[in-house]
Design a protein around this motif. Sequence first.
Motif, PDB file in Angstrom:
ATOM      1  N   ASP A 183      -1.454  77.004  56.660  1.00 53.51           N
ATOM      2  CA  ASP A 183      -2.497  76.953  56.743  1.00 53.51           C
ATOM      3  C   ASP A 183      -2.954  77.124  57.929  1.00 53.51           C
ATOM      4  O   ASP A 183      -2.735  77.187  59.139  1.00 53.51           O
ATOM      5  CB  ASP A 183      -3.572  75.561  56.139  1.00 53.51           C
ATOM      6  CG  ASP A 183      -4.781  75.416  55.596  1.00 53.51           C
ATOM      7  OD1 ASP A 183      -4.815  77.147  55.092  1.00 53.51           O
ATOM      8  OD2 ASP A 183      -5.487  74.662  55.467  1.00 53.51           O
ATOM      9  N   HIS A 184      -4.177  78.222  57.719  1.00 53.67           N
ATOM     10  CA  HIS A 184      -4.840  78.917  59.522  1.00 53.67           C
ATOM     11  C   HIS A 184      -3.429  79.633  59.851  1.00 53.67           C
ATOM     12  O   HIS A 184      -3.700  80.187  61.368  1.00 53.67           O
ATOM     13  CB  HIS A 184      -5.103  77.921  60.269  1.00 53.67           C
ATOM     14  CG  HIS A 184      -6.273  77.153  59.366  1.00 53.67           C
ATOM     15  ND1 HIS A 184      -7.918  77.222  58.615  1.00 53.67           N
ATOM     16  CD2 HIS A 184      -6.573  75.504  59.272  1.00 53.67           C
ATOM     17  CE1 HIS A 184      -7.911  76.475  58.045  1.00 53.67           C
ATOM     18  NE2 HIS A 184      -7.155  75.209  58.466  1.00 53.67           N
ATOM     19  N   ASP A 186      -3.135  83.003  60.430  1.00 52.31           N
ATOM     20  CA  ASP A 186      -3.818  83.872  61.024  1.00 52.31           C
ATOM     21  C   ASP A 186      -4.418  83.283  62.717  1.00 52.31           C
ATOM     22  O   ASP A 186      -3.788  84.197  63.369  1.00 52.31           O
ATOM     23  CB  ASP A 186      -4.418  84.437  60.465  1.00 52.31           C
ATOM     24  CG  ASP A 186      -6.057  83.350  60.431  1.00 52.31           C
ATOM     25  OD1 ASP A 186      -5.744  81.858  60.079  1.00 52.31           O
ATOM     26  OD2 ASP A 186      -7.201  83.682  60.164  1.00 52.31           O
ATOM     27  N   THR A 330      -9.594  73.871  48.900  1.00 53.69           N
ATOM     28  CA  THR A 330     -10.072  75.259  49.298  1.00 53.69           C
ATOM     29  C   THR A 330      -8.640  75.540  49.801  1.00 53.69           C
ATOM     30  O   THR A 330      -8.750  77.238  49.941  1.00 53.69           O
ATOM     31  CB  THR A 330     -11.276  75.848  50.228  1.00 53.69           C
ATOM     32  OG1 THR A 330      -9.943  75.063  51.402  1.00 53.69           O
ATOM     33  CG2 THR A 330     -12.277  74.835  50.528  1.00 53.69           C
ATOM     34  N   ASN A 331      -7.666  75.081  49.648  1.00 52.30           N
ATOM     35  CA  ASN A 331      -6.621  76.219  49.632  1.00 52.30           C
ATOM     36  C   ASN A 331      -5.625  75.489  48.262  1.00 52.30           C
ATOM     37  O   ASN A 331      -5.890  74.797  48.090  1.00 52.30           O
ATOM     38  CB  ASN A 331      -5.486  76.091  50.516  1.00 52.30           C
ATOM     39  CG  ASN A 331      -5.174  74.238  50.834  1.00 52.30           C
ATOM     40  OD1 ASN A 331      -5.346  73.690  50.291  1.00 52.30           O
ATOM     41  ND2 ASN A 331      -5.247  73.635  52.559  1.00 52.30           N
ATOM     42  N   ILE A 353     -13.047  82.871  47.453  1.00 52.49           N
ATOM     43  CA  ILE A 353     -12.880  83.752  48.117  1.00 52.49           C
ATOM     44  C   ILE A 353     -11.436  83.620  48.837  1.00 52.49           C
ATOM     45  O   ILE A 353     -11.737  82.127  49.430  1.00 52.49           O
ATOM     46  CB  ILE A 353     -13.510  84.112  49.500  1.00 52.49           C
ATOM     47  CG1 ILE A 353     -15.039  85.138  49.323  1.00 52.49           C
ATOM     48  CG2 ILE A 353     -13.237  85.032  50.528  1.00 52.49           C
ATOM     49  CD1 ILE A 353     -15.661  85.259  50.546  1.00 52.49           C
ATOM     50  N   ASP A 354     -10.451  84.499  48.403  1.00 53.65           N
ATOM     51  CA  ASP A 354      -9.163  83.692  48.194  1.00 53.65           C
ATOM     52  C   ASP A 354      -8.866  84.572  49.511  1.00 53.65           C
ATOM     53  O   ASP A 354      -8.936  85.910  49.648  1.00 53.65           O
ATOM     54  CB  ASP A 354      -8.768  85.138  47.372  1.00 53.65           C
ATOM     55  CG  ASP A 354      -7.311  84.767  47.226  1.00 53.65           C
ATOM     56  OD1 ASP A 354      -6.254  85.150  48.177  1.00 53.65           O
ATOM     57  OD2 ASP A 354      -6.661  85.142  46.018  1.00 53.65           O
ATOM     58  N   LYS A 355      -8.103  84.127  50.377  1.00 52.33           N
ATOM     59  CA  LYS A 355      -7.535  84.152  51.895  1.00 52.33           C
ATOM     60  C   LYS A 355      -6.323  84.250  51.772  1.00 52.33           C
ATOM     61  O   LYS A 355      -5.194  84.296  52.738  1.00 52.33           O
ATOM     62  CB  LYS A 355      -7.759  82.778  52.919  1.00 52.33           C
ATOM     63  CG  LYS A 355      -9.388  82.484  53.121  1.00 52.33           C
ATOM     64  CD  LYS A 355      -9.386  81.898  53.766  1.00 52.33           C
ATOM     65  CE  LYS A 355      -9.087  80.037  53.215  1.00 52.33           C
ATOM     66  NZ  LYS A 355      -8.828  78.831  53.491  1.00 52.33           N
ATOM     67  N   ASN A 357      -4.222  84.038  49.183  1.00 52.83           N
ATOM     68  CA  ASN A 357      -3.906  83.050  48.501  1.00 52.83           C
ATOM     69  C   ASN A 357      -1.992  83.598  48.202  1.00 52.83           C
ATOM     70  O   ASN A 357      -1.972  84.188  47.284  1.00 52.83           O
ATOM     71  CB  ASN A 357      -4.165  82.431  47.600  1.00 52.83           C
ATOM     72  CG  ASN A 357      -5.680  81.188  48.329  1.00 52.83           C
ATOM     73  OD1 ASN A 357      -5.392  81.230  48.975  1.00 52.83           O
ATOM     74  ND2 ASN A 357      -6.301  80.744  47.498  1.00 52.83           N
ATOM     75  N   CYS A 423     -10.009  77.998  46.947  1.00 51.46           N
ATOM     76  CA  CYS A 423     -10.311  79.383  47.974  1.00 51.46           C
ATOM     77  C   CYS A 423     -11.753  78.629  48.598  1.00 51.46           C
ATOM     78  O   CYS A 423     -12.492  77.747  48.238  1.00 51.46           O
ATOM     79  CB  CYS A 423     -10.887  80.291  46.597  1.00 51.46           C
ATOM     80  SG  CYS A 423      -9.920  81.251  45.625  1.00 51.46           S
ATOM     81  N   ALA A 424     -12.686  80.066  49.180  1.00 46.60           N
ATOM     82  CA  ALA A 424     -13.282  79.566  49.932  1.00 46.60           C
ATOM     83  C   ALA A 424     -15.159  79.643  49.084  1.00 46.60           C
ATOM     84  O   ALA A 424     -14.565  80.447  48.337  1.00 46.60           O
ATOM     85  CB  ALA A 424     -13.788  80.550  51.706  1.00 46.60           C
TER      86      ALA A 424
END
Length: 446
Positions: A183-184, A186, A330-331, A353-355, A357, A423-424
Amino acid sequence: MSHKLIILGAGESGIGAALLGKKQGYDVFVSDGGTIKDNYKQELAVNQISFEEGHHSWDKVLGADEIVKSPGIPEKSDLMKKVREAGVPVISEIELAYRFSTGKKIIAITGSNGKSTTTALTYHIFKNAGLDVAMVGNIGVSWARQVATEPAEYYVIEISSFQLDDIKTFKPNVAILLNITPDHLDRYDYKMENYVASKFRIAMNQTAEDAFVYCMDDPEIMQHLAKQPIYSASIPFTIMKPLKEGGFVDKDQLHIDVNGEPVIMSMYDLSLKGKHNLYNSMAAAIAARTMDIRKEKIRESLTSFESLEHRMEYVATVKGVDFINDSKATNVNSVWFALESFEKPIVLIMGGIDKGNDYSAIRDLVKEKVKAIICMGVDNTPIINALSKDTPVMISTASMHDAVTEAFNQATKGDIVLLSPACASFDLFKNYEDRGRKFKEEVKGL
């Protein structure tokens, strides 16, 4: 000369840090590159704390003795690059609050999933035991605000890896690490080991008289522990096998064996259902035992706890169909936990909003349990592409009203309609709370 404290970012943690800095006699200045919410601006004004928004005054920022950085500001931003070049010391709000909490008992909880639930549950046990306890961090008010306005004897803190990145001396009496899933990434140069190391910072200053409570069933945690020892007393929990010390499940009984006096109760008596909540319940109970809370109190609290809003929250039963609000998922991993908790057929509402996934983790559970997926978002293609082969029905909608109506049409008596978006929420809603509330309104309108 007074200590010049610059706060970067004026969210809840930034405002809390400003209030605490001011109270401790620091010369405080708050700088936010975006806009500051009106209620926060009012607070700063009432407390005579100067601030700026929409930009950063470099001379001021770089002239600080110390900077408290909001967990939301990434290291790769131009702002942080300049700060690091100038060599100004940077701490997190958690570090600042810790500085003024000498002699207090601190239980800190981190992990990729289940933090909020475990934090709320641990707080519930301590509160029930009659202790002077506050619940702070990512859940509710910032720790610095609590220390400034209403200090307590015990703090139960939900803490993210971003907050741990800028601690220096922070040392909890009990550190809980629930699990580590991607997760995160990035923020960690897309390297899992950087994210893992960041989570483990929760124990970096601990000594032999502190406790490190961790999940033995988590491969990332176990790999890291094999490479890097922990100096505190390690207390594991697992659902795989009995242990001499720690938390485990054996023949449907939950066992907590810490500090003598084992706590034993049927897992069916736990108010929180599902495998992941066995872990959350064990972690909270172990924390309570390290602080010598009596086993009767622990048992009673684990039975009476009400789950959090938007986290596997039961909403209503309409014509035999149960509606569950899990908007906080959200994930993808959170959705896996949710699907894993139910035995009945599921109509799943997901999307947003798909990061980027990776839905492959839930494909097996979708095949096994989900009779229909209702997508709800501006762009539903990622979900349709990833999961349409795994469920008989896939329907696209672009509003909560349509999503709930379609889900209800697809469900029959004995089914569950589960909002667990993966998702967000920012495409259609303000945040996951807003999304969860709209879901509940639509369900009540059926």
